[in-house]
Design a protein around this motif. Sequence first.
Motif, PDB file in Angstrom:
ATOM      1  N   GLN A  56      39.013   7.871   6.302  1.00  0.00           N
ATOM      2  CA  GLN A  56      39.243   6.289   6.821  1.00  0.00           C
ATOM      3  C   GLN A  56      37.759   5.747   6.513  1.00  0.00           C
ATOM      4  O   GLN A  56      37.217   6.545   6.939  1.00  0.00           O
ATOM      5  N   GLN A 108      31.914   8.051  11.433  1.00  0.00           N
ATOM      6  CA  GLN A 108      31.800   7.690  12.221  1.00  0.00           C
ATOM      7  C   GLN A 108      32.296   8.103  13.544  1.00  0.00           C
ATOM      8  O   GLN A 108      32.013   7.614  15.027  1.00  0.00           O
ATOM      9  N   GLN A 109      33.129   8.906  12.877  1.00  0.00           N
ATOM     10  CA  GLN A 109      34.064   9.061  14.122  1.00  0.00           C
ATOM     11  C   GLN A 109      34.983   9.918  13.496  1.00  0.00           C
ATOM     12  O   GLN A 109      35.427  10.346  12.758  1.00  0.00           O
ATOM     13  N   PRO A 141      31.138   8.963  22.244  1.00  0.00           N
ATOM     14  CA  PRO A 141      30.447   9.875  21.475  1.00  0.00           C
ATOM     15  C   PRO A 141      29.208  10.521  22.316  1.00  0.00           C
ATOM     16  O   PRO A 141      29.315  11.528  22.747  1.00  0.00           O
ATOM     17  N   LYS A 142      28.553  10.118  24.129  1.00  0.00           N
ATOM     18  CA  LYS A 142      28.075  10.964  24.967  1.00  0.00           C
ATOM     19  C   LYS A 142      28.721  11.990  25.737  1.00  0.00           C
ATOM     20  O   LYS A 142      28.237  12.370  26.200  1.00  0.00           O
ATOM     21  N   GLY A 163      27.719  13.452  21.251  1.00  0.00           N
ATOM     22  CA  GLY A 163      27.115  13.126  19.971  1.00  0.00           C
ATOM     23  C   GLY A 163      28.651  12.782  18.878  1.00  0.00           C
ATOM     24  O   GLY A 163      28.127  12.179  18.130  1.00  0.00           O
ATOM     25  N   GLU A 213      38.280  10.214  18.773  1.00  0.00           N
ATOM     26  CA  GLU A 213      39.761   9.458  18.304  1.00  0.00           C
ATOM     27  C   GLU A 213      40.788  10.293  18.253  1.00  0.00           C
ATOM     28  O   GLU A 213      40.838  11.389  18.203  1.00  0.00           O
TER      29      GLU A 213
END
Length: 136
Positions: free
Chosen positions: A57, A80-81, A122-123, A127, A131
């Motif tokens: 994506q 990013q994810q 993410p924390k 990290g 999703e």
Amino acid sequence: GLLRVDHVGIAVPDLDAALKFYADNFGLHCVHQETNEEQGVREAMLAVGDGSGPRIQLLAPARPDSAIAKFIDRSGPGLQQLAYTVADVEAAADALRARGLRLLYDTPKRGTAGSRINFVHPKDAGGVLVELVEPA
Ligand code: V0V
């Protein structure tokens, strides 16, 4: 539970330039494209190989105050994810909340192609922005 990897999301500054880069260099082609106003993102899904596996994506900012714009400002373009397919996003989110992980939304939001989505902070996931995707 998590059924499979749904997609890997990559933040890009310019969606059209990224689509051309992925097509020219990797031979990956767009199978779905949309703008998600709520998320402030222009996104494109790329199929890999026969298209039966996870997608890539590409995520470009639709406005300067969006999550993707902030990510690129801080970290630059890149991964990013990581998104997993689930059968029931509310049940999956509840199970993770019960384990003490922070979900970003109290109730699911609309994701790509009419899916319902939520995210683990993410924390709370080593990290990684995780999703959860319940397909339409
Ligand atoms: C931020 N951090 C990340 C990160 N974004 N770490 C790993 N991966 C990421 N993507 C780190 C950042 O470096 C900071 O670490 C810390 O988190 C900051 O946390 P924060 O101040 O609470 O949050 P923000 O303001 O940086 O925002 C991060 C979150 C935001 C994840 C809360 O990006 C968000 O709401 N994301 C969910 C929505 C989203 O990503 N939408 C675009 C895709 P240090 O410096 O403190 O150590 S839309 C989509 O996927 C769709 C439509 C779909 O799939 O269908």
